[in-house]
Scaffold this motif. Structure first.
Motif, PDB file in Angstrom:
ATOM      1  N   ARG B  41       0.834  -1.192   0.000  1.00 26.12           N
ATOM      2  CA  ARG B  41       0.000   0.000   0.000  1.00 26.12           C
ATOM      3  C   ARG B  41       0.872   1.247   0.000  1.00 26.12           C
ATOM      4  O   ARG B  41       1.310   1.723   1.041  1.00 26.12           O
ATOM      5  N   HIS B  42       1.124   1.778  -1.184  1.00 26.92           N
ATOM      6  CA  HIS B  42       2.004   2.941  -1.278  1.00 26.92           C
ATOM      7  C   HIS B  42       1.251   4.212  -1.588  1.00 26.92           C
ATOM      8  O   HIS B  42       1.843   5.196  -2.006  1.00 26.92           O
ATOM      9  N   SER B  43      -0.073   4.219  -1.433  1.00 28.83           N
ATOM     10  CA  SER B  43      -0.823   5.428  -1.776  1.00 28.83           C
ATOM     11  C   SER B  43      -2.082   5.508  -0.938  1.00 28.83           C
ATOM     12  O   SER B  43      -2.308   4.700  -0.055  1.00 28.83           O
ATOM     13  N   SER B  45      -5.041   4.862  -1.879  1.00 28.89           N
ATOM     14  CA  SER B  45      -6.012   3.809  -2.165  1.00 28.89           C
ATOM     15  C   SER B  45      -5.885   2.694  -1.155  1.00 28.89           C
ATOM     16  O   SER B  45      -4.792   2.210  -0.893  1.00 28.89           O
ATOM     17  N   SER B 260       3.643  11.443   2.453  1.00 30.14           N
ATOM     18  CA  SER B 260       3.458  11.165   1.022  1.00 30.14           C
ATOM     19  C   SER B 260       2.484  10.013   0.832  1.00 30.14           C
ATOM     20  O   SER B 260       2.359   9.488  -0.267  1.00 30.14           O
ATOM     21  N   ASN B 261       1.838   9.610   1.890  1.00 31.82           N
ATOM     22  CA  ASN B 261       0.839   8.533   1.844  1.00 31.82           C
ATOM     23  C   ASN B 261       1.409   7.184   1.456  1.00 31.82           C
ATOM     24  O   ASN B 261       0.686   6.338   0.966  1.00 31.82           O
ATOM     25  N   ASP B 262       2.711   6.979   1.695  1.00 34.77           N
ATOM     26  CA  ASP B 262       3.290   5.667   1.404  1.00 34.77           C
ATOM     27  C   ASP B 262       3.256   4.857   2.691  1.00 34.77           C
ATOM     28  O   ASP B 262       4.251   4.739   3.416  1.00 34.77           O
TER      29      ASP B 262
ATOM     30  N   THR C 107      -3.195  13.868  -8.102  1.00 37.12           N
ATOM     31  CA  THR C 107      -3.204  12.504  -8.631  1.00 37.12           C
ATOM     32  C   THR C 107      -3.535  11.473  -7.562  1.00 37.12           C
ATOM     33  O   THR C 107      -4.296  10.541  -7.794  1.00 37.12           O
ATOM     34  N   ASP C 108      -2.930  11.646  -6.370  1.00 38.14           N
ATOM     35  CA  ASP C 108      -3.183  10.677  -5.306  1.00 38.14           C
ATOM     36  C   ASP C 108      -4.660  10.595  -4.977  1.00 38.14           C
ATOM     37  O   ASP C 108      -5.231   9.511  -4.826  1.00 38.14           O
ATOM     38  N   PRO C 389       3.217  14.315  -8.608  1.00 39.89           N
ATOM     39  CA  PRO C 389       2.541  14.006  -7.351  1.00 39.89           C
ATOM     40  C   PRO C 389       3.514  13.932  -6.177  1.00 39.89           C
ATOM     41  O   PRO C 389       4.728  13.843  -6.372  1.00 39.89           O
ATOM     42  N   SER C 391       4.722  11.848  -3.829  1.00 36.26           N
ATOM     43  CA  SER C 391       5.839  10.957  -3.558  1.00 36.26           C
ATOM     44  C   SER C 391       6.975  11.175  -4.566  1.00 36.26           C
ATOM     45  O   SER C 391       8.151  11.074  -4.211  1.00 36.26           O
TER      46      SER C 391
END
Lengths: 308, 296, 425
Positions: B41-43, B45, B260-262, C107-108, C389, C391
Motif C-alpha cells: 500500500r504505497h498510496s 487507495s 506522502s501517503n506511502d 493525482t493521489d 505528485p 511521492s
C-alpha cells in the motif's frame, strides 16, 4: 550484584529532605579552587542558550541581525526601531496570543495524564512487588517492554485506528494516548519504590484481615508520596513536552503547546526570531517552574533510589 | 507465595486492565504495523496485496535509507559519549560535597525540563552555518573571541554534521545522567571508602579501584536509556532543520513517507527502528528478569 | 485520613478526565444546516488569510443564504492540513471542498477515487474560455479536470537587487539570454567582490531553482515531457541542466542548506546578494521592506525562460461524498468568478487565472505577471505540486538535497531516473 532498575527510582519512605549529602570539607587547596572554577564555567556554558533566548526575545525584528546576535538589546523593549513599528514587547504579546489557547489545553492534558497514569502505575507497582501473584515477573517484563519501543513503530496503525474510530484531533485523544503509554514507566517507578516497603507490613495487614485493596489504600498509599512526586513530575513533563504524538494525532487548532510553538517558529511566512524565542520561553515556563519548585524532591528520588 | 485463586486473583485483576491495554496498544499495534509493512500500500487507495519482505529488502538496499542509518549511528555515538562524559564528570566533581551543590545540580539538570521543540528554536540559531560577516550564533561568538578558526558549518558538515545536532541533546540530558551517577557515587557505602583509606589508598586510587567499579550497573542503565532515546530522536531534528537530506534519520524519513501517503514504506521503516531498539532492550530486559528471579 | 487522600486523588483524576472530555472538538461540522459549506484550507495566517477573508466577502455577497464554515488548519506550509485531510478522506468524512495545489498533486486523490470530475462545471460556467488554453491543458488529466484554481503564482521569477548589479557594472534591466550568459554575469559579480551572487535556501527552493534551469535548458515542450515520460531523464537536455545547476551552486551562500526562503531572500533585500529565484509571493517581502519595483529591485523571467510561465495554483476541489454539494458548487462559482478572483488576488499578491482580468487594478509586479500569463506558454511547477505528485517530488527533493552535499551529477541523474520510473510505473 543487582542490576539497577533504571530511570528514575524513587526515594525510600524517609523524611523528604533526607539526602545523604556529605558535609563539604572546607579546605581550599589548589584542587578545590580548580574544581569550583570548572563547575562555574560549566554553569555558564549550560546557561548560554537561556541567555540567547531571553536576550533575543526582547529585540524587535529589525534589531535581530547577525552582528548584534550576542549583544544585549540596544533599546528598551517598549521602544520600536521605526515609529509605529514592532517593539520587543510585541514579541511577547505576539507569542502569547499565538500560544495562550494551546497553553490552557496543554494543562488540561498534562495534569490529568500525570495523575491518572501515576495512580494506575502505583496500583500496578504494588501488585508486582508487594502483593504478588505467580509469574508476576513475566507480567512486569511484558509491561516494561512498552516503555522502550520507539513510538514510530506503532504510529501508523495508531493513526489509522484514530481515523476509523473517528477520534477528534485534539487533546482528548492525546490524553488517552499519554495515559496508555505512560503506564510502563509509572509501573516501573512504583515497583522499584515499593520494594523498600517491608514485607512484614504486608503480612501484618493480611493477618489483620485486610484484603488487597484495603492494604493498598490504608498502608501503601500514604507511604507513596515520594513515588508520586517522581511519577507526576516525569509524566507531566513528558506530556507537556511531547511533540511526536501531538504532530501525528492532533492539529494546531486543538493540540498542545508544542505543536503551536513549532508552528510559531517555523510556520510563519516571514520569520521572526524574537517572537519564536519568546514563545519558547513561554512554552517552557510551566515545566521549568515544576523543576525549580519540586526539583529537590525529584532529584532526591532520582538519587537515593534503590541502588545497590 | 500462597496458592489459590483467592490470593492471586485480586492482584491479577488489578493489573489486568494494564495488561489488556498494553496488549492492544503496544503488542497489537506493533503486529498491525508489521502487517502493513508486508503489503504494497504505497498510496491513498486502500487496496493492497501481501508482498512479504519485499519492502524490507528494497529499503535495506536503498542509499537514502542507509544514509539515514549512518546519520543515526553518528548521532547516537556522539550523543552517548557526550552525555556519559559530562554526566560522569559533573557527578564526580559534585560527589565530595561542594557548597551550593544544590544550585550546581539544579542548573545542570534544568535543561531536561525544556522540550526538544523549544530547545530547537534556540539551538537552530546557535548552530547557524553562516560564517564570517554573516555569522550568528556560535560562529559569531568564536569570531568575536578570536577563535575564528573554530567556525564551521555545524550540521551542514558532510560527515560530522550529525555530531552538531547531538549538541542540544547532550545539553539537555547530561544532567539526568549526572543525577544517575551521583546516586551511584553516593550509594557506595562509606565503610568501603573508609576501609580503603585506612589501607592507605590515595583519593585517586580510591576512586579508581573502589568507587568506579561499583558504578558499572549505573553506567549500564544510563547507557541503555540514553541509547533508546537516541533511536527515537525526531522532535529535535524537525525543530532544528526540518526534514532535509543532510540530517535525515529513519524517524524523519518515516514522517516524509507517511505524509506522502506511502503507508507500507513508513511501516517498514518503523519496524526496522523497532528491531534496532530491541537489540538494546531485549538483552537488558532478560538480564533484569534473571536478576529478579535470582533475588526471590 | 488515608481514605481522604485516596478519594482526593481519585476525585482530581475524575475531574481531570471530565475537563479534558469537555474540550471542544476542533472540527465542528453541522450537517443539520443544509445551507453551509465547509471549506478546508491551510490559509490560517498572513496574506493568505487576508486573501481568504476577501474571498469570503465576495461569497457572502453572491450567495447570501449560504453560510461559510472555515475549516483552516495551520502549520507546516500545508503539510499538517494535508495529513489531517488524508485522515478525513480515509474515514469517509470529507469536507465540502478543500484546497489543494492544482495539477499533479491531485493525482493521489484521483487515484483513490476521492474527487469528482469538474469538466461539466467548466463547460457550464464558461471557464474553458476564461482560462488560458495552456492552463486548461495542464489541469486536465485523462480528459478530466479535478479542481478550480483561485489564484496563479509564477515560479520562474528572478528577483534582482538593482544597486548590487549596477555596482558591478551589470545592466539590471536586461535579463541574460540563457544560463551560460547568466553564469558569466554571476562570475562578474563574484569577481567584483560580492561573496554571494545568488542566494538560495532549503530543499524546496533548491528544487525550484533546478526546475527553472530545466525549463531554461529544455524549453517548454521537453520540460513538460519530463512528467509524462516523453522526455528521458537521462537525456542530453537534463545533463546540461544538471551541469548548469552545479555551476550555479558555486555562487550561492554557504549556509543555504536548511535556510528558510525568506531568510535567503533577505540577502537580496539587504544587498548581500544580487539574485534570488523565487515564486512571486516574495513580492510581499519587498513590499514589507518598503522597497519599490524598478527602484531598488526588479524582476525578470529566469534567464532562458522568457516566454514561459511556470505556474502553480491554489485551487479548490469537489470531494466525492461532499455533505453539501450544492453549496460547494456555489463556492467554486465564486472563486472562479471575475469578482472573486479579483478580490482574492489583490489581497494575496498573486494573479487571477481568468484572462479577462483588468491589469490596471493590480500593483506593478502583478501587471507583468498578468501580461506574461496571457501571452506565454504555461508549464507546471515541480516544487509546488503542479508537475508531479507528492511521492515523486519527495524523492526528487531528497536527491537534490543530496546533490547539494556531494555534487555528484551522475548520482543525481540516476536518482531522478529511478524516481520517474517508480512514479510513472
Amino acid at each position: 550484584m543487582t542490576v539497577t532498575e533504571e530511570a528514575p527510582p524513587a526515594a525510600r519512605p524517609q523524611p523528604a529532605s533526607g539526602l545523604r549529602t556529605p558535609k563539604p570539607v572546607r579546605r581550599f587547596t589548589m584542587g578545590r579552587t580548580l574544581k569550583y572554577a570548572l563547575l562555574i564555567v560549566f554553569v555558564f556554558v549550560v546557561l548560554i542558550p537561556v541567555y540567547v533566548l531571553i536576550v533575543t526575545s526582547f529585540k524587535p525584528p529589525a534589531d535581530v541581525t547577525a552582528s548584534t546576535s550576542w549583544g544585549l538589546p540596544v533599546r528598551w523593549p517598549w521602544e520600536s526601531v521605526a515609529p509605529g513599528g514592532p517593539t520587543g514587547f510585541d514579541n511577547w504579546t505576539g507569542a502569547w496570543t499565538a500560544l495562550a489557547p494551546a497553553l490552557g489545553r496543554t494543562f488540561l492534558l498534562a495534569i490529568p495524564a500525570a495523575l491518572i497514569s501515576s495512580f494506575i502505575g502505583a496500583m500496578n507497582g504494588f501488585v508486582l512487588s508487594r502483593w504478588r501473584f505467580p509469574h508476576a515477573d513475566i507480567v512486569f517484563t511484558f509491561i516494561l517492554f512498552g516503555m522502550f519501543i520507539p513510538y514510530q513503530a506503532i504510529m501508523t496503525p495508531l493513526v489509522q485506528m484514530k481515523t476509523s474510530l473517528g477520534l477528534p484531533s485534539d487533546i482528548s485523544t492525546l490524553l488517552m494516548v499519554h495515559i496508555i503509554y505512560g503506564l510502563p514507566i509509572c509501573t516501573l517507578i512504583f515497583r522499584n519504590y515499593y520494594v523498600s516497603i517491608p514485607m512484614e507490613l504486608m503480612e501484618a495487614s493480611r493477618m489483620d484481615g485486610a484484603g488487597m485493596l484495603r492494604t493498598f489504600a490504608s498502608i501503601v498509599l500514604p507511604l507513596s508520596v515520594p513515588g508520586f512526586v517522581v511519577t507526576i513530575i516525569w509524566q507531566f513533563t513528558n506530556a507537556w513536552n511531547d511533540f511526536l504524538f501531538a504532530m501525528f494525532l492532533s492539529d494546531t487548532g486543538g493540540g498542545p503547546v508544542s505543536l503551536a510553538l513549532n508552528n510559531l517558529a517555523q510556520g510563519a511566512q516571514l520569520a521572526n526570531y524574537g517572537t519564536a524565542m519568546a514563545g519558547a520561553l513561554i512554552a517552557s515556563l510551566p515545566t521549568l517552574l515544576v523543576y525549580i519548585i519540586l526539583g529537590k524532591y525529584f532529584i532526591g528520588g532520582l538519587m537515593s533510589g534503590s541502588v545497590k | 507465595m500462597r496458592k489459590g485463586v483467592r490470593n492471586w486473583g485480586p492482584p491479577l485483576l488489578l493489573v489486568s486492565p494494564t495488561i489488556i491495554i498494553l496488549g492492544i496498544f503496544v503488542y497489537g499495534l506493533i503486529a498491525a504495523n508489521i502487517q502493513v509493512s508486508t503489503t504494497n500500500r504505497h498510496s491513498l487507495s486502500p487496496e493492497s496485496d501481501f508482498v512479504g519482505l519485499e519492502n524490507y529488502v528494497a529499503l535495506l538496499n536503498e542509499d537514502r535509507f542507509l544514509h539515514s542509518l549512518f546519520n543515526l549511528v553518528m548521532f547516537t555515538v556522539v550523543f552517548i559519549a557526550g552525555t556519559m562524559l559530562f554526566g560522569f564528570i559533573w557527578a564526580w566533581m559534585l560527589d565530595k560535597g561542594v557548597s551550593a551543590e544544590g544550585i550546581f545540580r539544579s542548573v545542570y539538570l534544568f535543561p531536561m525540563a525544556i522540550s526538544f521543540v523549544a530547545s530547537g528554536v534556540v539551538w537552530r540559531w546557535l548552530l547557524n552555518s553562516a560564517e564570517g560577516d554573516r555569522a550568528s550564533g556560535l560562529n559569531r561568538i568564536f569570531e568575536s573571541l578570536g577563535l575564528g578558526f573554530l567556525q564551521n558549518a555545524w550540521w551542514n558538515e558532510p560527515i560530522w554534521g550529525m555530531a552538531a545536532i547531538a549538541m542540544p541533546a547532550i545539553w539537555q540530558l547530561s544532567g539526568y545522567v549526572m543525577a544517575l551517577f551521583l546516586a551511584g557515587f553516593r550509594g557506595v557505602p562509606q565503610e568501603l571508602r573508609e576501609a580503603a583509606r585506612m589501607d592507605g589508598a590515595s583519593e585517586w586510587k580510591l576512586y579508581r579501584y573502589v568507587v568506579f567499579p561499583q558504578l558499572s550497573p549505573i553506567a549500564l542503565s544510563a547507557l541503555i536509556i540514553v541509547s533508546h532515546m537516541s533511536l527515537k530522536v525526531f522532535d529535535l531534528i524537525m525543530s532544528i532543520t526540518g526534514s532535509i537530506y543532510q540530517t535525515e534519520v529513519p524517524a524523519t524519513y518515516m514522517w516524509v513517507t507517511l505524509t506522502s501517503n506511502d503507508y507500507a514504506k513508513s511501516a517498514t521503516i518503523a519496524t526496522i527502528l523497532l528491531l534496532l531498539a530491541s537489540l538494546f532492550i531485549i538483552p537488558y530486559l532478560i538480564q533484569t528478569w534473571r536478576s529478579e528471579k535470582a533475588n526471590r | 485520613m488515608r481514605k481522604r487522600r485516596l478519594s482526593l486523588i481519585a476525585g482530581v483524576a475524575l475531574a481531570g478526565l471530565t475537563l479534558a472530555g469537555c474540550s471542544p472538538a476542533s472540527e465542528s461540522t453541522d450537517t443539520a444546516n443544509a445551507d453551509q459549506v465547509e471549506v478546508f484550507t491551510w490559509w490560517a495566517s498572513g496574506s493568505e488569510k487576508v486573501g481568504l477573508d476577501a474571498l469570503v466577502g465576495v461569497f457572502n455577497e453572491q450567495y447570501p443564504d449560504v453560510e461559510f464554515n472555515n475549516a483552516a488548519v495551520a502549520g507546516g506550509a500545508g503539510s499538517n492540513a494535508k495529513a489531517a485531510l488524508a485522515s478525513r478522506l480515509e474515514a469517509n468524512n470529507p469536507p465540502d471542498t478543500f484546497q489543494a495545489h492544482a495539477g499533479a498533486e491531485l493525482t493521489d486523490y484521483v487515484a483513490a477515487g476521492q474527487l469528482q470530475d469538474l469538466s461539466s462545471f467548466y463547460a457550464d460556467n464558461g471557464l474553458n474560455e476564461a482560462f488560458p488554453a495552456t492552463l486548461i491543458d495542464q489541469l486536465t488529466s485523462d480528459g478530466k479536470i479535478y479542481s478550480v484554481p483561485s489564484n496563479i503564482h509564477r515560479a520562474n521569477v528572478t528577483w534582482v537587487n538593482i544597486s548590487v548589479l549596477e555596482d558591478a557594472g551589470i545592466d539590471p534591466t536586461v535579463a541574460p539570454a540563457d544560463m551560460d550568459a547568466w553564469i558569466a554575469d554571476l562570475q562578474k559579480l563574484k569577481d567584483s567582490g560580492v561573496s554571494t551572487p545568488l542566494s538560495l535556501g532549503t530543499e524546496w527552493t533548491q528544487m525550484q531553482l533546478l526546475e527553472n534551469v530545466l525549463i531554461a535548458d529544455l524549453g517548454a515542450e521537453d520540460y513538460s515531457g519530463l512528467w509524462d515520460g516523453t522526455t528521458p531523464w537521462d537525456g542530453p537536455g537534463v545533463a546540461t541542466a544538471v551541469d548548469h545547476y552545479g555551476q550555479l551552486l558555486d555562487f550561492v551562500n554557504s549556509d543555504y542548506v536548511g535556510l528558510d526562503w525568506d531568510a535567503a531572500m533577505q540577502l537580496v533585500l539587504d544587498g548581500n546578494a544580487g539574485y534570488n529565484v523565487m515564486g512571486d509571493w516574495a513580492e510581499a517581502a519587498f513590499a514589507q521592506a518598503g522597497q519599490t519595483y524598478d527602484t531598488e529591485y526588479t524582476t525578470w523571467a529566469t534567464p532562458g525562460t522568457d516566454g514561459i510561465f511556470d505556474f502553480l495554483a491554489d485551487s479548490f476541489t469537489l470531494p466525492v461524498g461532499a455533505p453539501h454539494e450544492t453549496a460547494a458548487i456555489d463556492w467554486l462559482k465564486t472563486i472562479s468568478s471575475a469578482d472573486g478572483q479579483k478580490a482574492f488576488n489583490i489581497a494575496k499578491g498573486s494573479i487571477p487565472a481568468r484572462t479577462d482580468a483588468v491589469a490596471a487594478d493590480y500593483p506593478a509586479y502583478q501587471q507583468t505577471a498578468i501580461k506574461s500569463f496571457s501571452e506565454d506558454t504555461v508549464v507546471s511547477s515541480l516544487a509546488h505540486g503542479a508537475a508531479a505528485p507528492g511521492s515523486w517530488s519527495a524523492d526528487l527533493s531528497s536527491a537534490i538535497g543530496k546533490f547539494g552535499s556531494d555534487r555528484d551529477g551522475d548520482a543525481l541523474i540516476s536518482a531522478m531516473v529511478a524516481a520517474a520510473s517508480s512514479a510513472l510505473g
